[in-house]
Design an enzyme around this catalytic site. Structure first.
Site, short mmCIF file in Angstrom:
data_model
loop_
_atom_site.label_atom_id
_atom_site.label_comp_id
_atom_site.label_asym_id
_atom_site.label_seq_id
_atom_site.Cartn_x
_atom_site.Cartn_y
_atom_site.Cartn_z
N GLY A 118 2.75 9.44 36.61
CA GLY A 118 1.54 9.13 37.38
C GLY A 118 1.67 9.72 38.76
N CYS B 33 9.12 10.04 34.29
CA CYS B 33 8.73 10.45 35.64
C CYS B 33 8.39 9.23 36.50
CB CYS B 33 7.58 11.46 35.57
SG CYS B 33 7.40 12.38 37.09
N TYR B 34 7.12 8.97 36.81
CA TYR B 34 6.79 7.77 37.59
C TYR B 34 7.31 6.52 36.88
CZ TYR B 34 3.96 4.20 39.94
OH TYR B 34 3.54 3.07 40.61
N HIS C 61 9.41 15.57 31.84
CA HIS C 61 8.34 15.26 30.88
C HIS C 61 8.68 15.80 29.48
CE1 HIS C 61 5.29 13.72 33.69
NE2 HIS C 61 5.92 14.50 34.56
N GLU D 191 7.07 15.25 26.88
CA GLU D 191 5.84 15.36 26.09
C GLU D 191 5.18 16.73 26.21
OE1 GLU D 191 6.38 13.67 28.77
OE2 GLU D 191 4.63 13.44 30.06
N SER E 202 -21.09 23.06 14.82
CA SER E 202 -21.06 24.33 15.55
C SER E 202 -20.39 25.44 14.72
CB SER E 202 -20.28 24.15 16.84
OG SER E 202 -18.92 23.90 16.53
N GLY E 203 -19.81 25.06 13.60
CA GLY E 203 -19.05 26.05 12.83
C GLY E 203 -17.60 26.06 13.24
N GLY E 204 -17.28 25.28 14.28
CA GLY E 204 -15.88 25.14 14.69
C GLY E 204 -15.21 24.11 13.79
N ASP F 231 -13.75 21.23 14.40
CA ASP F 231 -13.93 19.78 14.59
C ASP F 231 -15.21 19.28 13.94
OD1 ASP F 231 -11.80 20.27 16.23
OD2 ASP F 231 -13.01 20.33 18.05
N SER F 232 -16.33 19.94 14.29
CA SER F 232 -17.60 19.44 13.76
C SER F 232 -17.70 19.71 12.26
CB SER F 232 -18.78 20.06 14.52
OG SER F 232 -18.73 21.45 14.48
N LYS G 246 -6.43 18.13 18.29
CA LYS G 246 -6.92 19.25 17.48
C LYS G 246 -6.08 19.50 16.24
CE LYS G 246 -9.85 22.75 17.92
NZ LYS G 246 -11.18 22.62 18.56
#
Ligand code: XMP
Length: 510
Positions: free
Chosen positions: A53, A80-81, A167, A169, A221-223, A225-226, A366
């Site tokens: 943070g 970290c924090y 980090h 991650e 959208s053709g991507g 995700d959708s 994703k």
């Protein structure tokens, strides 16, 4: 299901911790740093992670968790924090150092018995802090150090409390996933039973339960995700779903023909195609501010949905393929993350649309969606396509959007993509495109002086778009793309290659 809880102290990477833990099939939830103890206890987590943070633990009002989490008898890992909170809480000393550590550092592992089990003796890690421990608390031992941090990793094994200054991650840290897996599975004993097949089964039931006999409009959208969302919805509710594909005038070359064709050929989903080019572009005229552009595009999408509802409705729900990174980067996270960009599908729908929002992927990343797509047998034509942002080419045009700039970006991007496909690089990178702004440069074409646009090629590699690095494609390939762009795209004099990683840059320029 066993789970790990991450308390979010406001780092841009907080949710990435969650994501990485889920990568190793352990369910993980992100909660605000000040979540009451009772809420955390009710979740019965196997372990708790305290995120990074921007604050300093010694400042008044800095975010602190309920101290009783340290007495729950479950392992705690501070990052970290979060690490500094642990040092502070157990009476060590944190102070600001003049040499802020930002970027790569060499981490030397001094003790690899648990948190660093299976990790190389020396790894590259990603640091991002100005504060550090001057003294570590009694009863803590040092597990790793760097040149600048004598206590880059510490532990009190009796209390099962661990702190790391770097980090794990972010993908920049080598073997970071393994460190988080050691914490969640070996130290916390969480079972790895979070899988995408479980998610699909659960989500189909959830959609059925929510939607019942209502009808759902799904923007596609053709991507990936959708498309994946539409296929999942189709499985859950069949013909109560209508998908809509909107040409907003900011699509890639020939996309308005290709996407409906692909949907028809492979998915067999009812799709309405709307040409709204004129209304989007006329509203964007004269607008240069990136956030303003995003706002207008969001509003125009809502207007188009209203029209579709009138023509094909009634609908009670609008489904969107919003992902977790969109939510986080739009500042809608549960923690104190700053707004980076307002992703157009995150701001919420205007009330007058009278549609409820269905966003089943809101907590997914994703690559988790990609795994779902594979499990749902979605063809490679969709899965392998690079992500394309909802606001389209607008975010790749710096300054005012003009017909000239759209033409340049569209044509130059198609050259970038096709050269990557020919050379076999397309599948190795996350995204590849051309961007253009208002800067002009002098060139010579034939024997003539030209004063033309500067086009920037951006090709990045990434796992989930939260962090990214510029792609080291061969010079010859950059050269070929550059030559083709200056030769084939009228009005371009120079081509540059973007060599900024994310962070500190973002993937799209606007
Ligand atoms: P940035 O530029 O934020 O992009 O690093 C991260 C990823 O998100 C995509 N992107 C968007 N996707 N709506 C979307 O659906 C948006 O408004 C949007 N803005 C950026 C971007 O292409 C990249 O993959």
């Amino acid at each position: 299901m066993d789970k790990i809880v991450v308390l979010d102290f406001g780092s841009q990477y907080s949710h990435l911790i969650c994501r990485r833990i889920r990568d190793s099939n352990v369910y993980c939830e992100l909660l605000p740093y000040n979540s009451p103890l009772s809420l955390i206890e009710n979740l019965e987590p196997k372990g708790i992670v305290l995120s990074g943070g921007p604050s300093s633990v010694y400042l008044q009002g800095s975010p602190k968790p309920d101290k009783q989490i340290f007495d729950m008898g479950i392992p705690v890992l501070g990052i970290c924090y979060g690490h500094q909170l642990i040092v502070d809480e157990f009476k060590g000393k944190i102070k600001r150092f003049d040499n802020r550590e930002y970027g790569y550092a060499d981490l030397v592992i001094d003790d690899n018995s648990d948190l660093f089990k299976g990790i190389n003796k020396k790894i590259k890690c990603w640091m991002s802090h100005a504060d550090a421990a001057e003294d570590i608390p009694n009863n803590f031992e040092i597990l790793a150090h760097t040149d600048n941090s004598f206590s880059a990793a510490i532990a009190n094994r009796d209390k099962k409390i661990y702190g790391i200054q770097f980090h794990p991650e972010v993908s920049h840290t080598e073997q970071g996933n393994r460190i988080l897996r050691n914490f969640s599975q070996s130290i916390s004993n969480a079972k790895p039973d979070w899988t995408m097949q479980n998610f699909i089964d659960f989500t189909i039931n959830e959609i059925k339960r929510k939607v019942q006999d209502d009808r759902v409009l799904c923007a596609i959208s053709g991507g990936i995700d959708s498309t994946t969302l539409a296929v999942l919805l189709n499985k859950a509710i069949g013909n109560k779903l209508i998908s809509v594909f909107v040409n907003n005038g900011l699509l890639r070359l020939n996309e308005e023909e290709l996407v409906p064709k692909l949907i028809n050929k492979y998915l067999g989903i009812n799709t309405v195609c709307i040409n709204a080019e004129e209304r989007f572009l006329s509203r964007l005229e004269g607008i240069g501010d990136p956030e303003q552009k995003r706002k207008i595009i969001g509003e125009e999408f809502a207007q188009v949905f209203l029209q579709v509802t009138r023509d094909y409705g009634p609908f009670q729900w609008l489904a969107q393929g919003t992902l977790y990174p969109d939510v986080i980067e739009s500042g809608f996270s549960k923690g104190p993350a700053a707004v980076i960009k307002t992703h157009h599908n995150v701001g919420g729908l205007p009330q007058w649309l009278n549609l409820k929002v269905l966003e089943p992927f809101r907590s997914l990343y994703k690559d988790e969606v990609r795994q779902i797509a594979v499990l749902l047998d979605i063809p490679n034509e969709f899965i392998k396509r690079h992500p394309f942002p909802g606001p389209g080419l607008a975010v790749r045009i710096i300054g005012e959007i003009t017909a000239e700039k759209i033409r340049i970006v569209r044509h130059a991007s198609s050259i970038v993509e096709s050269e990557l496909m020919i050379s076999g690089w397309y599948d190795k990178v996350w995204q590849a495109y051309a961007a253009v702004g208002d800067d002009l440069a002098v060139g010579v074409l034939g024997d003539e002086r030209v004063y033309g646009h500067i086009v920037t090629i951006r090709i990045v590699e990434s796992l989930d778009a939260m962090t990214a690095d510029w792609s080291r494609i061969p010079y010859d390939l950059i050269s070929k793309i550059s030559n083709r762009i200056t030769n084939e795209v009228n009005g371009v004099a120079w081509v540059t290659y973007s060599v900024s990683s994310k962070p500190p840059a973002t993937i799209e320029p606007q």
